[in-house]
Design a protein around this motif. Structure first.
Motif, PDB file in Angstrom:
ATOM      1  N   ASN A   1      -5.365  50.831  45.968  1.00 48.60           N
ATOM      2  CA  ASN A   1      -6.372  51.225  46.963  1.00 48.60           C
ATOM      3  C   ASN A   1      -7.503  52.028  46.329  1.00 48.60           C
ATOM      4  N   ILE A   2      -7.140  52.893  45.379  1.00 46.71           N
ATOM      5  CA  ILE A   2      -8.154  53.674  44.684  1.00 46.71           C
ATOM      6  C   ILE A   2      -9.034  52.744  43.854  1.00 46.71           C
ATOM      7  N   ARG A   3      -8.412  51.750  43.217  1.00 48.91           N
ATOM      8  CA  ARG A   3      -9.181  50.778  42.432  1.00 48.91           C
ATOM      9  C   ARG A   3     -10.186  50.046  43.316  1.00 48.91           C
ATOM     10  N   THR A   4      -9.755  49.686  44.512  1.00 46.39           N
ATOM     11  CA  THR A   4     -10.658  49.010  45.447  1.00 46.39           C
ATOM     12  C   THR A   4     -11.832  49.907  45.805  1.00 46.39           C
ATOM     13  N   ASP A   5     -11.538  51.195  46.038  1.00 47.24           N
ATOM     14  CA  ASP A   5     -12.607  52.154  46.363  1.00 47.24           C
ATOM     15  C   ASP A   5     -13.586  52.292  45.194  1.00 47.24           C
ATOM     16  N   LEU A   6     -13.036  52.328  43.978  1.00 47.83           N
ATOM     17  CA  LEU A   6     -13.893  52.478  42.801  1.00 47.83           C
ATOM     18  C   LEU A   6     -14.759  51.238  42.588  1.00 47.83           C
ATOM     19  N   GLU A   7     -14.196  50.075  42.837  1.00 47.08           N
ATOM     20  CA  GLU A   7     -14.984  48.845  42.690  1.00 47.08           C
ATOM     21  C   GLU A   7     -16.133  48.814  43.700  1.00 47.08           C
ATOM     22  N   ALA A   8     -15.847  49.324  44.909  1.00 40.81           N
ATOM     23  CA  ALA A   8     -16.902  49.395  45.932  1.00 40.81           C
ATOM     24  C   ALA A   8     -17.982  50.391  45.515  1.00 40.81           C
ATOM     25  N   ALA A   9     -17.541  51.512  44.928  1.00 41.62           N
ATOM     26  CA  ALA A   9     -18.492  52.524  44.465  1.00 41.62           C
ATOM     27  C   ALA A   9     -19.352  51.965  43.338  1.00 41.62           C
ATOM     28  N   ARG A  10     -18.718  51.223  42.428  1.00 45.54           N
ATOM     29  CA  ARG A  10     -19.473  50.633  41.330  1.00 45.54           C
ATOM     30  C   ARG A  10     -20.551  49.688  41.861  1.00 45.54           C
TER      31      ARG A  10
ATOM     32  N   ARG B   1     -26.411  56.278  36.308  1.00 46.00           N
ATOM     33  CA  ARG B   1     -25.875  55.483  35.188  1.00 46.00           C
ATOM     34  C   ARG B   1     -24.590  56.103  34.655  1.00 46.00           C
ATOM     35  N   ASN B   2     -24.546  57.419  34.596  1.00 45.39           N
ATOM     36  CA  ASN B   2     -23.327  58.085  34.130  1.00 45.39           C
ATOM     37  C   ASN B   2     -22.170  57.871  35.096  1.00 45.39           C
ATOM     38  N   LEU B   3     -22.466  57.855  36.388  1.00 42.57           N
ATOM     39  CA  LEU B   3     -21.416  57.581  37.372  1.00 42.57           C
ATOM     40  C   LEU B   3     -20.865  56.169  37.181  1.00 42.57           C
ATOM     41  N   VAL B   4     -21.764  55.215  37.004  1.00 43.67           N
ATOM     42  CA  VAL B   4     -21.343  53.821  36.792  1.00 43.67           C
ATOM     43  C   VAL B   4     -20.517  53.709  35.513  1.00 43.67           C
ATOM     44  N   ARG B   5     -20.959  54.403  34.472  1.00 45.78           N
ATOM     45  CA  ARG B   5     -20.208  54.396  33.199  1.00 45.78           C
ATOM     46  C   ARG B   5     -18.795  54.934  33.400  1.00 45.78           C
ATOM     47  N   ASP B   6     -18.679  56.043  34.133  1.00 48.82           N
ATOM     48  CA  ASP B   6     -17.359  56.640  34.365  1.00 48.82           C
ATOM     49  C   ASP B   6     -16.453  55.702  35.166  1.00 48.82           C
ATOM     50  N   VAL B   7     -17.034  55.025  36.154  1.00 45.09           N
ATOM     51  CA  VAL B   7     -16.237  54.088  36.964  1.00 45.09           C
ATOM     52  C   VAL B   7     -15.810  52.892  36.098  1.00 45.09           C
ATOM     53  N   ASN B   8     -16.726  52.381  35.294  1.00 40.12           N
ATOM     54  CA  ASN B   8     -16.381  51.259  34.411  1.00 40.12           C
ATOM     55  C   ASN B   8     -15.248  51.616  33.474  1.00 40.12           C
ATOM     56  N   GLN B   9     -15.293  52.795  32.919  1.00 41.73           N
ATOM     57  CA  GLN B   9     -14.251  53.241  31.998  1.00 41.73           C
ATOM     58  C   GLN B   9     -12.906  53.326  32.716  1.00 41.73           C
ATOM     59  N   ALA B  10     -12.924  53.841  33.938  1.00 35.88           N
ATOM     60  CA  ALA B  10     -11.672  53.983  34.693  1.00 35.88           C
ATOM     61  C   ALA B  10     -11.095  52.612  35.065  1.00 35.88           C
ATOM     62  N   LEU B  11     -11.972  51.676  35.431  1.00 35.88           N
ATOM     63  CA  LEU B  11     -11.498  50.356  35.862  1.00 35.88           C
ATOM     64  C   LEU B  11     -11.070  49.487  34.679  1.00 35.88           C
ATOM     65  N   ASP B  12     -11.615  49.757  33.511  1.00 40.21           N
ATOM     66  CA  ASP B  12     -11.277  48.947  32.331  1.00 40.21           C
ATOM     67  C   ASP B  12     -10.008  49.399  31.643  1.00 40.21           C
ATOM     68  N   GLN B  13      -9.516  50.549  32.037  1.00 38.32           N
ATOM     69  CA  GLN B  13      -8.289  51.052  31.385  1.00 38.32           C
ATOM     70  C   GLN B  13      -7.065  50.278  31.846  1.00 38.32           C
TER      71      GLN B  13
END
Length: 204
Positions: free
Chosen positions: A132-141, A192-204
């Motif tokens: 569910n958190i991943r879904t929220d992060l993908e929406a945020a991205r 851009r930094n927010l997007v970078r942080d979300v990308n890093q979290a989702l790619d782990q």
């Protein structure tokens, strides 16, 4: 390249100090000047001349890379106008080191709540990779990426406003446009930094 002893990048390529520039003219001038500075032309010259040509070629490459990139071009023009975005960032970094704290960008007021919620989700993701958190992060991205696209459009409009103000020698318009560009670039950097942080979290 020091603007105190060398022409500014726009002058170097015989371009007006605009933010919408003729990229074809930039490239043509770059290659013409590069050929004149090619090492083969200086192979039989004294080492001092070879070193000078190498330094000039390096400076030319820096100028070309800067003007070719629209964001770097904007930041460079602002630096010519006395606004050092990199120095501001470096000052913040130095202050953070001196106080032993982590450097933090100031969130735009209208993004405070969203940024806080996003950072909470990122922390939760580290502790428990809940779907569910991943879904929220993908929406945020998706949302913040769309914001970046919108900022790019706004920045292009400011380039046009700047060029018109320069051509009209309208100092008040130039000042207001510079201030708007600085605010927009700072906002863009934060998002851009927010997007970078979300990308890093989702790619782990």
């Amino acid at each position: 390249m020091s603007t105190a002893t060398q022409p500014d990048y726009f002058t170097l390529f015989s371009l007006p100090r605009h933010l919408h520039i003729d990229l074809a003219a930039l490239e043509k001038s770059f290659y013409a000047q590069s050929r004149k500075l090619h090492p083969d032309r200086f192979a039989s010259r004294p080492s001092a001349e070879q070193d000078a040509a190498l330094a000039a070629s390096s400076a030319l490459n820096d100028a070309y890379r800067t003007l070719r990139d629209p964001i770097a071009r904007t930041e460079y023009l602002l630096s010519l106008e006395g606004i050092q975005l990199e120095e501001q960032s470096r000052a913040a970094t130095d202050a953070a080191k001196a106080s032993g704290t982590e450097k933090k960008q100031v969130a735009p007021p209208d993004l405070l709540e969203e940024a806080f919620e996003l950072n909470m989700a990122l922390e939760e993701m580290k502790l428990d990779p809940d779907p569910n958190i991943r879904t929220d992060l993908e929406a945020a991205r998706k949302k913040f990426t769309a914001m970046l696209a919108s900022l790019s459009e706004q920045l292009e409009a400011l380039w046009t406003a700047w060029d018109l103000a320069v051509d009209a020698s309208h100092d008040a318009a130039k000042t207001s446009t510079k201030e708007a560009m600085v605010a927009l670039l700072n906002r863009r950097s934060y998002i851009r930094n927010l997007v970078r942080d979300v990308n890093q979290a989702l790619d782990q």
